[in-house]
Design an enzyme around this catalytic site. Structure first.
Site, PDB file in Angstrom:
ATOM      1  N   ASP A  54      47.519  49.791  33.065  1.00 34.25           N
ATOM      2  CA  ASP A  54      46.588  49.278  34.070  1.00 34.25           C
ATOM      3  C   ASP A  54      47.399  48.558  35.139  1.00 34.25           C
ATOM      4  OD1 ASP A  54      44.539  50.311  32.633  1.00 34.25           O
ATOM      5  OD2 ASP A  54      43.530  48.414  32.219  1.00 34.25           O
ATOM      6  N   HIS A 105      50.013  46.653  30.500  1.00 33.64           N
ATOM      7  CA  HIS A 105      49.868  46.261  31.899  1.00 33.64           C
ATOM      8  C   HIS A 105      51.228  46.340  32.594  1.00 33.64           C
ATOM      9  CE1 HIS A 105      45.981  44.752  30.507  1.00 33.64           C
ATOM     10  NE2 HIS A 105      45.614  44.787  31.779  1.00 33.64           N
TER      11      HIS A 105
END
Length: 268
Positions: A86, A236
């Site tokens: 992400d 992430h």
């Protein structure tokens, strides 16, 4: 006095029997109402790890999700990992992550938002050039479970598509990840109607606090024991730790016999 007590007891027993006879109908009605309510309720994607090396249990089943072209894990019989990132903003670590992926010949998926494409167009182009999927994480990263109107839902999706095409000259691939994992059944239907596959995950850890990054040991303690065949891994790209451990992490998974697939493989 004795007679009065016995009459009361008899009446109480009769009343209990009448209530018991009605209970199945009451429970059925309550259960139906609960299912109807939960179908529309706002939900945070969640997992329960019940056995090491096995697919965790999601708060929605794989069969339920699949009817809306939504997925959170792959085949539990195949030692394949689907690596996803992400990317809410660029924090300086994506180039190193891309270098590592290239070294291991791993094709990942990066779920980006509008800010990321606006501020880091060259990295987005590099992702595409090196064979990674760039997925739709919405333009503004809102809580999509609070958006009920299709027009508003579509705007978050299509505005990112337009920016991506303007930046890369290509159509965005139809993979969607709800921001923060927040969704409801209506969102799944809306994404499906727009031609998207919704991608959740079966393995993640707390790696997004920039000022409270986990140590290498803490990261491995979460990521190594919980890996499992068919894992959709969420990391992430803003994480310093992830950039530092990724080479060793991929090597460790490869040593355990895992290979890496793409979301195209996952969704068939």
């Amino acid at each position: 006095m004795v007679v009065v007590i016995r009459k009361k007891q008899i009446l109480a027993v009769l009343l209990c029997l009448l209530l018991l006879a009605a209970v199945p109908g009451i429970f059925h009605h309550a259960s139906t109402a609960s299912v109807t309510a939960s179908a529309q309720a706002n939900t945070n994607w969640g997992l329960s790890f019940q056995e090491e090396g096995k697919t965790p249990v999601g708060n929605a089943s794989a069969d339920f999700l699949k009817q809306y072209n939504a997925y959170y894990a792959g085949d539990p019989a195949k030692k394949t990992i689907y690596l996803t990132f992400d990317a809410g903003y660029e924090n300086g670590y994506t180039p190193a992550i891309l270098d590592t992926l290239k070294k291991h010949n791993v094709k990942a998926a990066f779920f980006v938002v509008g800010n990321y494409i606006e501020t880091s167009p060259d990295l987005v182009k590099r992702m595409v050039e090196e064979g990674h999927i760039v997925g739709n994480h919405t333009y503004h990263h809102p809580d999509m479970s609070k958006i009920s109107a299709m027009e508003d839902f579509q705007k978050e999706i299509s505005s990112l598509e337009a920016l991506y095409k303007e930046t890369t000259g290509k159509e965005m691939e139809k993979f969607y990840r709800p921001p923060q994992g927040k969704y409801n059944e209506s969102n799944l239907k809306q994404a499906q109607e727009l031609g998207y596959k919704t991608i959740f995950w079966s393995l993640a850890y707390v790696d997004w606090y920039v000022d409270k990054q986990p140590s290498k040991e803490e990261a491995f303690d979460k990521l190594l024991p919980r890996i499992h065949p068919g894992a959709v891994v969420l990391l992430h790209s803003t994480s310093k730790t992830n950039a530092e451990i990724l080479d060793e992490l991929l090597s460790k998974w490869e040593a355990e016999g895992y290979t890496f697939g793409t979301l195209h493989d996952l969704c068939g």
